[in-house]
Design a protein around this motif. Structure first.
Motif, mmCIF file in Angstrom:
data_model
loop_
_atom_site.group_PDB
_atom_site.id
_atom_site.type_symbol
_atom_site.label_atom_id
_atom_site.label_comp_id
_atom_site.label_asym_id
_atom_site.label_seq_id
_atom_site.Cartn_x
_atom_site.Cartn_y
_atom_site.Cartn_z
ATOM 1 N N PRO A 45 5.407 -32.059 48.041
ATOM 2 C CA PRO A 45 6.302 -31.483 49.072
ATOM 3 C C PRO A 45 7.201 -32.532 49.731
ATOM 4 O O PRO A 45 8.315 -32.228 50.131
ATOM 5 N N VAL A 46 6.738 -33.764 49.825
ATOM 6 C CA VAL A 46 7.557 -34.828 50.406
ATOM 7 C C VAL A 46 8.726 -35.142 49.480
ATOM 8 O O VAL A 46 9.849 -35.367 49.927
ATOM 9 N N LEU A 47 8.477 -35.160 48.173
ATOM 10 C CA LEU A 47 9.568 -35.391 47.215
ATOM 11 C C LEU A 47 10.549 -34.223 47.200
ATOM 12 O O LEU A 47 11.744 -34.404 47.024
ATOM 13 N N ARG A 48 10.035 -33.045 47.392
ATOM 14 C CA ARG A 48 10.851 -31.839 47.304
ATOM 15 C C ARG A 48 11.774 -31.667 48.493
ATOM 16 O O ARG A 48 12.904 -31.212 48.345
ATOM 17 N N HIS A 49 11.315 -32.026 49.669
ATOM 18 C CA HIS A 49 12.102 -31.884 50.899
ATOM 19 C C HIS A 49 12.567 -33.269 51.328
ATOM 20 O O HIS A 49 11.795 -34.048 51.863
ATOM 21 N N SER A 50 13.833 -33.554 51.103
ATOM 22 C CA SER A 50 14.332 -34.913 51.264
ATOM 23 C C SER A 50 14.334 -35.412 52.710
ATOM 24 O O SER A 50 14.248 -36.608 52.941
ATOM 25 N N TRP A 90 0.442 -44.115 40.822
ATOM 26 C CA TRP A 90 1.791 -43.724 41.222
ATOM 27 C C TRP A 90 2.039 -42.259 40.861
ATOM 28 O O TRP A 90 2.643 -41.518 41.621
ATOM 29 N N ALA A 91 1.548 -41.848 39.695
ATOM 30 C CA ALA A 91 1.700 -40.445 39.294
ATOM 31 C C ALA A 91 0.890 -39.534 40.214
ATOM 32 O O ALA A 91 1.350 -38.458 40.604
ATOM 33 N N VAL A 92 -0.315 -39.961 40.577
ATOM 34 C CA VAL A 92 -1.147 -39.187 41.499
ATOM 35 C C VAL A 92 -0.450 -39.074 42.856
ATOM 36 O O VAL A 92 -0.440 -38.014 43.484
ATOM 37 N N ASN A 93 0.157 -40.172 43.301
ATOM 38 C CA ASN A 93 0.882 -40.182 44.569
ATOM 39 C C ASN A 93 2.022 -39.160 44.539
ATOM 40 O O ASN A 93 2.216 -38.399 45.489
ATOM 41 N N CYS A 94 2.768 -39.142 43.453
ATOM 42 C CA CYS A 94 3.883 -38.186 43.325
ATOM 43 C C CYS A 94 3.383 -36.747 43.284
ATOM 44 O O CYS A 94 3.985 -35.854 43.882
ATOM 45 N N PHE A 95 2.281 -36.529 42.587
ATOM 46 C CA PHE A 95 1.742 -35.177 42.488
ATOM 47 C C PHE A 95 1.195 -34.699 43.830
ATOM 48 O O PHE A 95 1.497 -33.588 44.275
ATOM 49 N N SER A 120 6.785 -19.738 59.389
ATOM 50 C CA SER A 120 7.069 -20.711 60.443
ATOM 51 C C SER A 120 8.043 -21.783 59.980
ATOM 52 O O SER A 120 8.578 -22.508 60.802
ATOM 53 N N GLY A 121 8.255 -21.905 58.680
ATOM 54 C CA GLY A 121 9.181 -22.896 58.159
ATOM 55 C C GLY A 121 8.606 -24.298 58.160
ATOM 56 O O GLY A 121 9.324 -25.267 57.995
ATOM 57 N N GLN A 122 7.309 -24.439 58.354
ATOM 58 C CA GLN A 122 6.694 -25.757 58.416
ATOM 59 C C GLN A 122 6.457 -26.283 57.009
ATOM 60 O O GLN A 122 6.057 -25.555 56.116
ATOM 61 N N VAL A 123 6.706 -27.562 56.825
ATOM 62 C CA VAL A 123 6.481 -28.224 55.548
ATOM 63 C C VAL A 123 5.312 -29.175 55.730
ATOM 64 O O VAL A 123 5.278 -29.953 56.681
ATOM 65 N N TRP A 124 4.368 -29.117 54.831
ATOM 66 C CA TRP A 124 3.195 -29.986 54.892
ATOM 67 C C TRP A 124 3.409 -31.165 53.961
ATOM 68 O O TRP A 124 4.031 -31.034 52.919
ATOM 69 N N PRO A 125 2.844 -32.327 54.269
ATOM 70 C CA PRO A 125 3.087 -33.503 53.436
ATOM 71 C C PRO A 125 2.355 -33.492 52.098
ATOM 72 O O PRO A 125 2.764 -34.178 51.175
ATOM 73 N N THR A 126 1.268 -32.727 51.982
ATOM 74 C CA THR A 126 0.499 -32.722 50.743
ATOM 75 C C THR A 126 0.541 -31.342 50.095
ATOM 76 O O THR A 126 0.923 -30.361 50.720
#
Length: 143
Positions: free
Chosen positions: A77-82, A68-73, A31-37
């Motif tokens: 997917p949010v960091l990966r898809h700009s 902050w590290a937990v947030n990034c981990f 479906s091409g959907q990106v999830w935030p987590t």
């Protein structure tokens, strides 16, 4: 020719079974959907994700930079898809920057003390180090 068809039909169901081990992953790709987590569809909704990302970012300033590290981990997917999730991305990118700065400062401080030591700090070294606290307080000879 018929033998090869039967071999192909025998192979394709196995291949389909292996690819369907994680149906959520397959539906996300198709479906091409990106999830935030990182949890995908099992994780938080977008509204809840904004709240969690904000909390992790703000609590990171309370001398808990590992959040902050937990947030990034967790929001990888949010960091990966700009272009996906701009509200969440704001907090996650700031968390990544904060954790990077904290890690650089902590590493510099640790390396300064471990490499420089007494030669770098001179007579102040005895007041800076923690291994002689018992001697300074007179607790070392009580045993």
């Amino acid at each position: 020719m018929e033998a090869s068809r039967s071999d192909e039909s025998n192979l394709s169901p196995n291949r389909d079974q292996r690819s369907n081990l994680n149906p959520a992953h397959n539906s996300m790709i198709s479906s091409g959907q990106v999830w935030p987590t990182i949890d995908g569809p099992l994780g938080l909704t977008e509204e809840a994700s904004v709240d969690y990302a904000r909390r992790f970012y703000k609590f990171g300033f309370a001398l808990l930079p590992w959040l902050w590290a937990v947030n990034c981990f967790y929001f990888w997917p949010v960091l990966r898809h700009s272009r996906a999730f701009p509200q969440i991305r704001n907090y996650v990118v700031r968390s990544a920057i904060g954790f990077s700065v904290f890690t650089a400062l902590l590493s510099a401080w640790a390396l300064t003390f471990s490499i420089g030591g007494e030669e770098l700090f001179g007579p102040v070294w005895d007041k800076l180090v923690m291994y002689n606290v018992a001697d300074r307080l007179g607790l070392a000879g009580l045993a």
